[in-house]
Scaffold this motif. Structure first.
Motif, PDB file in Angstrom:
ATOM      1  N   PRO A 112       5.487   6.825  -7.321  1.00 30.38           N
ATOM      2  CA  PRO A 112       4.493   7.305  -7.124  1.00 30.38           C
ATOM      3  C   PRO A 112       4.066   6.637  -6.054  1.00 30.38           C
ATOM      4  O   PRO A 112       4.015   4.835  -5.495  1.00 30.38           O
ATOM      5  CB  PRO A 112       3.377   7.043  -8.482  1.00 30.38           C
ATOM      6  N   ARG A 113       2.026   7.319  -5.418  1.00 32.03           N
ATOM      7  CA  ARG A 113       1.866   6.644  -4.757  1.00 32.03           C
ATOM      8  C   ARG A 113       0.665   5.261  -5.599  1.00 32.03           C
ATOM      9  O   ARG A 113       0.521   5.655  -7.214  1.00 32.03           O
ATOM     10  CB  ARG A 113       0.798   7.543  -3.277  1.00 32.03           C
ATOM     11  N   VAL A 114      -0.115   4.644  -4.609  1.00 37.86           N
ATOM     12  CA  VAL A 114      -0.788   3.820  -5.517  1.00 37.86           C
ATOM     13  C   VAL A 114      -2.074   4.638  -6.341  1.00 37.86           C
ATOM     14  O   VAL A 114      -2.160   4.772  -6.921  1.00 37.86           O
ATOM     15  CB  VAL A 114      -1.783   3.008  -4.316  1.00 37.86           C
ATOM     16  N   ASN A 115      -2.447   5.261  -4.993  1.00 36.45           N
ATOM     17  CA  ASN A 115      -4.011   6.370  -5.905  1.00 36.45           C
ATOM     18  C   ASN A 115      -3.449   6.936  -6.691  1.00 36.45           C
ATOM     19  O   ASN A 115      -3.992   7.539  -8.023  1.00 36.45           O
ATOM     20  CB  ASN A 115      -4.382   7.122  -4.692  1.00 36.45           C
ATOM     21  N   GLU A 116      -2.093   7.759  -7.154  1.00 35.34           N
ATOM     22  CA  GLU A 116      -1.902   8.591  -8.210  1.00 35.34           C
ATOM     23  C   GLU A 116      -1.197   7.839  -9.274  1.00 35.34           C
ATOM     24  O   GLU A 116      -1.670   7.794 -10.493  1.00 35.34           O
ATOM     25  CB  GLU A 116      -0.484   9.255  -7.889  1.00 35.34           C
ATOM     26  N   LEU A 117      -0.760   6.405  -9.024  1.00 31.22           N
ATOM     27  CA  LEU A 117      -0.652   5.602 -10.154  1.00 31.22           C
ATOM     28  C   LEU A 117      -1.715   5.310 -11.429  1.00 31.22           C
ATOM     29  O   LEU A 117      -1.895   5.215 -12.043  1.00 31.22           O
ATOM     30  CB  LEU A 117       0.475   4.406 -10.060  1.00 31.22           C
ATOM     31  N   ALA A 140       1.817  -2.845 -19.780  1.00 32.80           N
ATOM     32  CA  ALA A 140       0.161  -3.636 -19.132  1.00 32.80           C
ATOM     33  C   ALA A 140       0.530  -4.262 -18.263  1.00 32.80           C
ATOM     34  O   ALA A 140      -0.171  -5.540 -18.281  1.00 32.80           O
ATOM     35  CB  ALA A 140      -0.404  -3.674 -20.096  1.00 32.80           C
ATOM     36  N   ASP A 141       1.337  -4.223 -17.183  1.00 30.01           N
ATOM     37  CA  ASP A 141       2.212  -4.713 -16.200  1.00 30.01           C
ATOM     38  C   ASP A 141       2.266  -4.288 -15.126  1.00 30.01           C
ATOM     39  O   ASP A 141       1.741  -3.467 -15.113  1.00 30.01           O
ATOM     40  CB  ASP A 141       2.971  -5.101 -16.968  1.00 30.01           C
ATOM     41  N   TRP A 142       2.371  -4.725 -13.732  1.00 24.42           N
ATOM     42  CA  TRP A 142       2.845  -4.353 -12.598  1.00 24.42           C
ATOM     43  C   TRP A 142       3.313  -3.175 -12.329  1.00 24.42           C
ATOM     44  O   TRP A 142       5.114  -3.392 -13.616  1.00 24.42           O
ATOM     45  CB  TRP A 142       3.054  -6.104 -11.412  1.00 24.42           C
ATOM     46  N   HIS A 143       3.747  -2.638 -12.094  1.00 22.00           N
ATOM     47  CA  HIS A 143       4.424  -1.890 -11.740  1.00 22.00           C
ATOM     48  C   HIS A 143       4.481  -0.669 -10.519  1.00 22.00           C
ATOM     49  O   HIS A 143       3.789  -1.248  -9.310  1.00 22.00           O
ATOM     50  CB  HIS A 143       3.850   0.112 -12.255  1.00 22.00           C
ATOM     51  N   TRP A 144       5.603  -0.311  -9.631  1.00 22.38           N
ATOM     52  CA  TRP A 144       6.013  -0.563  -8.806  1.00 22.38           C
ATOM     53  C   TRP A 144       5.827   0.879  -8.311  1.00 22.38           C
ATOM     54  O   TRP A 144       5.239   2.373  -8.859  1.00 22.38           O
ATOM     55  CB  TRP A 144       7.691  -0.001  -8.305  1.00 22.38           C
ATOM     56  N   THR A 145       4.679   0.498  -7.053  1.00 21.43           N
ATOM     57  CA  THR A 145       4.611   2.150  -5.699  1.00 21.43           C
ATOM     58  C   THR A 145       6.087   2.248  -4.600  1.00 21.43           C
ATOM     59  O   THR A 145       6.073   1.817  -4.484  1.00 21.43           O
ATOM     60  CB  THR A 145       3.015   2.318  -5.689  1.00 21.43           C
ATOM     61  N   GLY A 146       5.178   3.768  -4.325  1.00 21.52           N
ATOM     62  CA  GLY A 146       5.617   3.788  -3.283  1.00 21.52           C
ATOM     63  C   GLY A 146       5.099   3.620  -1.265  1.00 21.52           C
ATOM     64  O   GLY A 146       5.290   4.583  -0.924  1.00 21.52           O
ATOM     65  N   THR A 147       3.469   3.643  -1.889  1.00 15.49           N
ATOM     66  CA  THR A 147       3.222   3.750  -0.885  1.00 15.49           C
ATOM     67  C   THR A 147       3.584   2.438  -0.235  1.00 15.49           C
ATOM     68  O   THR A 147       3.502   1.506  -0.220  1.00 15.49           O
ATOM     69  CB  THR A 147       1.326   3.075  -1.621  1.00 15.49           C
ATOM     70  N   ALA A 180       2.128  -2.193  -5.816  1.00 14.62           N
ATOM     71  CA  ALA A 180       2.091  -2.410  -6.990  1.00 14.62           C
ATOM     72  C   ALA A 180       0.777  -2.414  -7.744  1.00 14.62           C
ATOM     73  O   ALA A 180      -0.285  -2.520  -6.718  1.00 14.62           O
ATOM     74  CB  ALA A 180       2.956  -3.076  -7.724  1.00 14.62           C
ATOM     75  N   VAL A 181       0.691  -1.682  -8.916  1.00 15.73           N
ATOM     76  CA  VAL A 181      -0.880  -1.305  -9.615  1.00 15.73           C
ATOM     77  C   VAL A 181      -0.676  -2.611 -10.628  1.00 15.73           C
ATOM     78  O   VAL A 181       0.070  -1.599 -11.376  1.00 15.73           O
ATOM     79  CB  VAL A 181      -0.908  -0.230  -9.579  1.00 15.73           C
ATOM     80  N   ASP A 182      -1.314  -3.601 -10.689  1.00 20.00           N
ATOM     81  CA  ASP A 182      -1.368  -3.855 -12.458  1.00 20.00           C
ATOM     82  C   ASP A 182      -2.236  -2.755 -13.783  1.00 20.00           C
ATOM     83  O   ASP A 182      -3.013  -1.853 -13.280  1.00 20.00           O
ATOM     84  CB  ASP A 182      -2.570  -4.730 -12.548  1.00 20.00           C
ATOM     85  N   MET A 183      -1.342  -2.638 -14.305  1.00 20.62           N
ATOM     86  CA  MET A 183      -2.054  -1.037 -15.235  1.00 20.62           C
ATOM     87  C   MET A 183      -2.441  -1.525 -16.343  1.00 20.62           C
ATOM     88  O   MET A 183      -2.813  -0.500 -17.353  1.00 20.62           O
ATOM     89  CB  MET A 183      -0.739  -0.741 -15.806  1.00 20.62           C
ATOM     90  N   ALA A 184      -2.391  -2.956 -16.131  1.00 20.78           N
ATOM     91  CA  ALA A 184      -3.437  -2.946 -17.339  1.00 20.78           C
ATOM     92  C   ALA A 184      -5.720  -3.064 -16.994  1.00 20.78           C
ATOM     93  O   ALA A 184      -5.722  -4.064 -17.946  1.00 20.78           O
ATOM     94  CB  ALA A 184      -3.353  -4.962 -17.853  1.00 20.78           C
ATOM     95  N   SER A 185      -5.166  -3.543 -15.287  1.00 20.07           N
ATOM     96  CA  SER A 185      -6.561  -3.402 -14.864  1.00 20.07           C
ATOM     97  C   SER A 185      -6.850  -2.202 -13.643  1.00 20.07           C
ATOM     98  O   SER A 185      -8.278  -1.786 -13.369  1.00 20.07           O
ATOM     99  CB  SER A 185      -6.722  -4.710 -13.707  1.00 20.07           C
ATOM    100  N   GLY A 186      -5.748  -1.465 -13.001  1.00 22.32           N
ATOM    101  CA  GLY A 186      -5.657  -1.265 -12.298  1.00 22.32           C
ATOM    102  C   GLY A 186      -5.811  -1.380 -10.566  1.00 22.32           C
ATOM    103  O   GLY A 186      -5.769  -0.612  -9.087  1.00 22.32           O
ATOM    104  N   MET A 192       3.245  -7.782  -2.910  1.00 24.69           N
ATOM    105  CA  MET A 192       3.903  -8.161  -4.399  1.00 24.69           C
ATOM    106  C   MET A 192       5.962  -8.118  -3.522  1.00 24.69           C
ATOM    107  O   MET A 192       5.502  -7.024  -2.916  1.00 24.69           O
ATOM    108  CB  MET A 192       4.371  -7.120  -5.207  1.00 24.69           C
ATOM    109  N   GLY A 193       6.531  -9.123  -3.544  1.00 18.82           N
ATOM    110  CA  GLY A 193       7.691  -9.370  -2.730  1.00 18.82           C
ATOM    111  C   GLY A 193       8.956  -8.613  -3.997  1.00 18.82           C
ATOM    112  O   GLY A 193       8.683  -7.529  -4.786  1.00 18.82           O
ATOM    113  N   ARG A 194       9.080  -7.771  -2.410  1.00 17.70           N
ATOM    114  CA  ARG A 194      10.327  -6.900  -3.290  1.00 17.70           C
ATOM    115  C   ARG A 194      11.263  -7.273  -4.817  1.00 17.70           C
ATOM    116  O   ARG A 194      11.662  -6.452  -4.736  1.00 17.70           O
ATOM    117  CB  ARG A 194      10.504  -5.648  -1.933  1.00 17.70           C
ATOM    118  N   ALA A 195      11.795  -8.010  -4.156  1.00 19.25           N
ATOM    119  CA  ALA A 195      12.502  -8.699  -5.140  1.00 19.25           C
ATOM    120  C   ALA A 195      11.931  -9.342  -6.166  1.00 19.25           C
ATOM    121  O   ALA A 195      12.865  -9.513  -7.543  1.00 19.25           O
ATOM    122  CB  ALA A 195      13.433 -10.227  -4.809  1.00 19.25           C
TER     123      ALA A 195
END
Length: 207
Positions: A112-117, A140-147, A180-186, A192-195
């Protein structure tokens, strides 16, 4: 006299007596005009943007026409909740998983893109979080985006707080970093390091 009065128009040339009656009658007449006709339904509140699909496996964003799985990668929808353990992936692994899912299913799954997530985070909740009814046991953690873009007009259309930039500025982000997006806060961040090993929730066009 009363019937004749309701059809006359008030004007600056109206006699003083009639003008007084006109002023007294205007609120009632206005109320009659505003009153809904019999049989006409007053519109209800707009339908929710996020709704569960008929089979219960997806959440449909009716505004953006996107479909989200109820569970993050590594967890499975069992008809009642998301069971299992979230799979943590590097950015490259997340991209590879999305490509394979697309090839295997023929459905255009992607990151997902950042705004979508961020649309999944309920900004009216305190604390902000995803809707547990729609996305049970969501981490409630960080999730990857494709942005790839760091244009804040693109990635930050909602009032979820400031987007955190990394490095020396928008033009200095390297290929070792991703959004990346933190799903606990938005909160969103582009450094964010890609590794890093993060959770992943893919998205697809709505059916």
């Amino acid at each position: 006299m009363a019937a004749n009065f309701t059809t006359r128009r008030c004007s600056p040339l109206t006699s003083s007596a009639f003008a007084l009656l006109c002023l007294l009658a205007q609120p009632a007449l206005a109320a009659d005009v505003r009153a809904p006709e019999a049989g006409i339904r007053v519109p209800s509140q707009p339908a929710p943007v996020l709704v569960v699909s008929s089979d219960g496996a997806l959440v449909i964003d009716t505004r953006a026409r996107l479909a989200w799985p109820r569970c993050v990668e590594g967890m499975q929808w069992n008809g009642h909740t998301c069971a299992g353990v979230p799979q943590l992936l590097s950015y490259g692994e997340a991209q590879a998983l999305a490509r394979k899912r697309w090839q295997d299913s023929g459905v255009r799954w992607r990151l997902p893109r950042v705004n979508e997530l961020r649309r999944l985070v309920n900004r009216n909740a305190q604390p902000r979080t995803v809707d547990a009814t729609l996305f049970p046991n969501a981490p409630a953690d960080w999730h990857w985006t494709g942005t790839a873009s760091v244009n804040t007009a693109t990635v930050n259309p909602y009032s979820y707080g400031n987007v955190v930039r990394g490095g020396e500025g928008e033009s200095q982000l390297t290929v070792q970093q991703a959004w990346a997006v933190d799903m606990a806060s938005g909160e969103a961040r582009g450094d964010m390091g890609r590794a890093s090993k993060l959770a992943l929730r893919l998205v697809r066009p709505a059916p």
